[in-house]
Design an enzyme around this catalytic site. Structure first.
Site, PDB file in Angstrom:
ATOM      1  CG  LEU A 129      -2.322  -9.634 102.996  1.00  6.88           C
ATOM      2  CD1 LEU A 129      -3.124 -10.770 103.123  1.00  6.88           C
ATOM      3  CD2 LEU A 129      -3.008  -8.158 102.781  1.00  6.88           C
ATOM      4  CG  MET A 178       8.425  -3.272 103.208  1.00 10.05           C
ATOM      5  SD  MET A 178       9.983  -2.830 104.040  1.00 10.05           S
ATOM      6  CE  MET A 178      10.235  -3.777 105.533  1.00 10.05           C
ATOM      7  CE  LYS A 179       4.116 -11.146 103.666  1.00  8.76           C
ATOM      8  NZ  LYS A 179       3.646 -11.107 104.787  1.00  8.76           N
ATOM      9  CG  LEU A 180       9.617 -10.711  98.719  1.00 12.81           C
ATOM     10  CD1 LEU A 180      10.570 -10.589  97.286  1.00 12.81           C
ATOM     11  CD2 LEU A 180       9.163 -12.120  98.953  1.00 12.81           C
TER      12      LEU A 180
END
Length: 313
Positions: A129, A178-180
């Protein structure tokens, strides 16, 4: 598409905390049958049941009643326990079900779980998220999704109930990757802000003066504004993302870099800034990312508590 999906999908949700409660509320209020798992914090569960959700006692029960199950928990360790436990999700799923992991998880773990479940005919998507609990309640989060095209097409109508921006990043694991990267950028800024504010204080420049130069200029951004909400305004809840979760995510980033055999010196420096804070007492559930300057300041012999630094006479 939405009406057809609502007729065919039943939704489960585990992890109705700061973000999950708003997401689950949007799912049930927008017409999907919803099963939620009980939690020691009864407030969100009772609220969702009042709105039409059904409560289950175990992950296995949630899986047995759901075609799509959303997870919104701390990280990979918790996700693995929910899936693989003796009364876990894997024991209750029917072929064709899908797990959607909205946690910020280790991509290596994500790929391993997806492979295990695929053997039983269960699909997997990672959908971490972007946004805040307020945006979760408003249905305006962003979601970066890693999934096959088929899985993405099935889960998208449900995700649309709580997300205003949805990006299909690629295959399984790519959403978490991508979140990291996203968190590396934002938390990198946080570490720079904290160190810059501390150095400013040491040389006699107050946070208010520092902010008057940065705010409204090219280096201003939404993250800067919420980060400074504590230092300038004293709002402890300006950005409710814990220092412990920051450190966890940066540890996952380090693992991802190691797997890719990429030098990651800046990432390690950012991780160490948060490790300093967590190990110096910032490991509590109400120690948030904007509080980082207090711990960096303390390590440098200066009190960065809001209102403590005054302009030179």
């Amino acid at each position: 598409m939405r009406e057809e999906s609502m007729a065919n999908e039943t939704v489960g949700f585990i992890g109705v905390g700061l973000m999950g409660h708003g997401m689950a509320r949007n799912i049930v209020e927008k017409g999907y049958p919803l099963t939620v798992m009980g939690h020691r914090n009864r407030g969100p569960i009772d609220d969702l049941v009042k709105r039409g959700a059904v409560e289950a006692k175990t992950p296995r029960e949630v899986a047995a009643q759901s075609s799509i199950v959303f997870l919104c928990v701390t990280g990979s360790r918790e996700v693995e326990a929910l899936v693989r436990g003796s009364d876990g999700l894997a024991a209750g799923f029917k072929p064709g079900a899908i797990i959607v992991d909205c946690s910020t998880s280790d991509p290596n773990s994500t790929i391993a779980l997806a492979s295990e479940l695929a053997a039983s005919g269960v699909g997997y998507a990672d959908a971490p998220l972007g946004g805040t609990p307020v945006q979760a309640a408003e249905g305006k989060l962003s979601a970066m999704i890693g999934a096959t095209d088929e899985v993405f097409a099935r889960i998208r109508p449900v995700v649309e109930t709580w997300a205003g921006k949805i990006v299909h990043i690629g295959g399984v694991g790519d959403g978490h990757r991508m979140k990291l990267l996203n968190n590396f950028v934002s938390l990198g800024y946080a570490a720079i802000y904290a160190e810059a504010l501390t150095l400013a204080g040491k040389v006699g420049i107050t946070p208010e003066t520092f902010d008057s130069v940065i705010r409204g200029g090219r280096m201003d951004c939404g993250f800067y504004q919420t980060f400074m909400g504590y230092t300038i305004e004293g709002n402890r809840e300006a950005h409710k993302f814990t220092l412990s979760n920051c450190l966890k995510d940066l540890t996952y980033l380090e693992s991802m870099a190691d797997t890719a055999r990429v030098l990651n010196p800046v990432g390690n420096a950012v991780k160490n800034s948060f490790a300093l804070a967590v190990n110096a007492g910032g490991a509590g559930p109400e120690d948030y990312v904007p509080h980082l300057p207090v711990y960096v300041g303390r390590a440098n012999g200066i009190d960065m508590t809001p209102g403590k630094l005054r302009a030179k006479p």
